[in-house]
Motif scaffolding. Structure first.
Motif, PDB file in Angstrom:
ATOM      1  N   UNK A   1      -0.089   8.175   0.057  1.00  0.00           N
ATOM      2  CA  UNK A   1      -1.161   8.927   0.616  1.00  0.00           C
ATOM      3  C   UNK A   1      -2.291   8.968  -0.302  1.00  0.00           C
ATOM      4  N   UNK A   2      -2.427   8.880  -1.437  1.00  0.00           N
ATOM      5  CA  UNK A   2      -3.588   9.070  -2.217  1.00  0.00           C
ATOM      6  C   UNK A   2      -4.282   7.996  -2.555  1.00  0.00           C
TER       7      UNK A   2
ATOM      8  N   UNK B   1     -14.379   3.467   2.731  1.00  0.00           N
ATOM      9  CA  UNK B   1     -12.844   3.879   2.310  1.00  0.00           C
ATOM     10  C   UNK B   1     -12.524   5.459   2.156  1.00  0.00           C
ATOM     11  N   UNK B   2     -11.391   5.785   2.625  1.00  0.00           N
ATOM     12  CA  UNK B   2     -11.088   7.205   2.485  1.00  0.00           C
ATOM     13  C   UNK B   2      -9.417   7.064   2.207  1.00  0.00           C
ATOM     14  N   UNK B   3      -8.983   8.433   1.430  1.00  0.00           N
ATOM     15  CA  UNK B   3      -7.607   8.281   1.342  1.00  0.00           C
ATOM     16  C   UNK B   3      -6.736   8.111   2.563  1.00  0.00           C
ATOM     17  N   UNK B   4      -5.505   7.380   2.452  1.00  0.00           N
ATOM     18  CA  UNK B   4      -4.742   7.325   3.766  1.00  0.00           C
ATOM     19  C   UNK B   4      -4.342   8.496   4.238  1.00  0.00           C
ATOM     20  N   UNK B   5      -4.038   9.504   3.352  1.00  0.00           N
ATOM     21  CA  UNK B   5      -3.368  10.829   3.671  1.00  0.00           C
ATOM     22  C   UNK B   5      -4.504  11.624   4.231  1.00  0.00           C
TER      23      UNK B   5
ATOM     24  N   UNK C   1       5.502  -6.692   3.927  1.00  0.00           N
ATOM     25  CA  UNK C   1       5.612  -6.245   2.472  1.00  0.00           C
ATOM     26  C   UNK C   1       5.019  -4.701   2.544  1.00  0.00           C
ATOM     27  N   UNK C   2       5.735  -3.700   1.854  1.00  0.00           N
ATOM     28  CA  UNK C   2       5.450  -2.264   1.778  1.00  0.00           C
ATOM     29  C   UNK C   2       4.581  -2.200   0.290  1.00  0.00           C
ATOM     30  N   UNK C   3       3.482  -2.026   0.377  1.00  0.00           N
ATOM     31  CA  UNK C   3       2.706  -1.832  -0.830  1.00  0.00           C
ATOM     32  C   UNK C   3       2.761  -0.800  -1.399  1.00  0.00           C
ATOM     33  N   UNK C   4       2.629  -0.389  -2.911  1.00  0.00           N
ATOM     34  CA  UNK C   4       2.527   0.989  -3.381  1.00  0.00           C
ATOM     35  C   UNK C   4       1.716   0.383  -4.760  1.00  0.00           C
ATOM     36  N   UNK C   5       0.591   0.745  -4.929  1.00  0.00           N
ATOM     37  CA  UNK C   5      -0.224   0.407  -5.999  1.00  0.00           C
ATOM     38  C   UNK C   5      -0.194   1.242  -7.099  1.00  0.00           C
TER      39      UNK C   5
ATOM     40  N   UNK D   1      -5.595   2.097  -5.801  1.00  0.00           N
ATOM     41  CA  UNK D   1      -4.583   3.450  -6.338  1.00  0.00           C
ATOM     42  C   UNK D   1      -5.512   4.010  -7.338  1.00  0.00           C
ATOM     43  N   UNK D   2      -5.797   5.466  -7.337  1.00  0.00           N
ATOM     44  CA  UNK D   2      -6.569   6.174  -8.354  1.00  0.00           C
ATOM     45  C   UNK D   2      -5.469   6.351  -9.434  1.00  0.00           C
TER      46      UNK D   2
END
Ligand code: BGC
Length: 332
Positions: free
Chosen positions: A179-180, A216-220, A166-170, A255-256
């Motif tokens: 990336x955020x 935790x840090x931003x993926x990007x 699965x490709x997640x995008x929250x 996701x912020x």
């Protein structure tokens, strides 16, 4: 709590709903087509069966018999060399071969009001692997948790490494990249890879590298850092060695934008974190999909472990019962 069935081309789609979470699974590939949490669909997917059949990328699919890569498409088990073929142009064996679990039609049956049991078989010699196998993936929706339980049995010694792709995008399916997302990974080490994207046996500390997500840090944040490993994958496409054993936290994503968080727990030794670096542009269910549109958290045995005796073993002995659990727990 309910399970609804509808036709999806020549396959079927089942939607399991329990409270704030509603999950749609296709019989093609035992594929997670949609995961709606509090009205936001956090899984990338397509609207038609044809797109699942013809597009690359394994969106939401159950992958196997051996997820990720096997070097040169060969491994030795009990002194016998098996040739599982090279289905990935110029690289090796990927995700179980030409027609892996991801491209088969599964049988589905309700297991109560909030779980779906999907089953399939693999024949001895299929895609070159030994052992007739019976495989089940149970998709359970329990309040804010989606649980995937993998069960399997083989009549000969074999290797088995199932995952979900699965490709997640929250942020939801808006076309906005991941990336955020803040990501925390419970891994002090990862397996660096060679030019063919295959681990060569080393477990490397994440300390001081772009692979350190223990806080935790931003993926990007570091994805474009000058780093030989990131360059090989064109971003993150690496197996992280999850600290600890048993069912434990592997990754937390937040996701912020939507405030949605997801904790991925698994009892498997690794998780392939793939930031969709090579996902070509295509239409998704509600928005275009492309590079970095989603992040995969593929819980797994390490890639190519049949060729690395020091890696946790993915050997499944004849007659033994394979059981593994991965959970995705949502909150907001
Ligand atoms: C692999 C990637 C590959 C992707 C889609 C991931 O599991 O690690 O290298 O591009 O699957 O096939």
């Amino acid at each position: 709590m309910s399970i609804e069935k509808r036709i999806f081309g020549s396959a079927e789609a089942y939607t399991i709903t329990n409270g704030d979470l509603s999950v749609t699974v296709l019989t093609f590939g035992a594929t997670l087509q949609s995961i709606r949490y509090k009205g936001v669909d956090v899984a990338l997917g397509y609207n038609t069966l044809e797109e699942y059949e013809t597009n690359d990328g394994y969106l939401g699919a159950t992958v196997g018999r051996y997820a990720n890569r096997i070097a040169g498409g060969k491994f030795t088990l009990n002194g016998v060399e098996y040739d599982v073929g090279c289905n990935e142009e110029g690289r090796g064996h990927l995700h179980g071969g030409r027609i892996g679990l991801s491209h088969k039609i599964w049988k589905a049956e309700a297991a109560g009001k909030n779980a779906l049991r999907m089953t399939n078989t693999l024949a001895h010699g299929e895609e070159g692997y030994p052992g007739n196998m019976e495989i089940a993936v149970i998709f359970t929706v329990e309040e804010d948790t989606l649980r995937l339980t993998y069960e399997a049995k083989s009549d000969r010694d074999t290797v088995f490494n199932p995952t979900n792709h699965c490709y997640f995008n929250l942020n939801g399916e808006t076309g906005a990249p991941i990336l955020n997302h803040l990501m925390k990974v419970n891994a002090s080490a990862f397996t660096p890879m060679d030019d063919l994207l295959i681990p060569f046996g080393e477990l490397r500390s994440v300390e001081g590298t772009p692979f350190d997500f223990r806080m935790a840090k931003p993926i990007g944040k570091d994805i474009d850092a000058a780093d030989e490993q990131l360059a090989k994958g064109a971003g993150y496409d690496h197996n992280f060695c999850v600290d600890g054993e048993g069912l434990r936290e592997a990754v937390v994503l937040t996701s912020p934008d939507t405030g949605i968080s997801m904790t991925c727990r698994t009892d498997l030794p690794g998780v392939q974190i793939y930031t969709g670096n090579c996902t070509g542009d295509r239409a998704g269910k509600n928005a275009p999909i492309g590079k970095h549109s989603g992040v995969c958290l593929e819980t797994q045995f390490y890639p190519d472990s049949p060729n690395h005796p020091a890696f946790p073993s993915a050997t499944l002995k004849a007659g033994a019962e394979f059981k593994s659990v991965t959970e995705y727990i949502f909150s907001k």
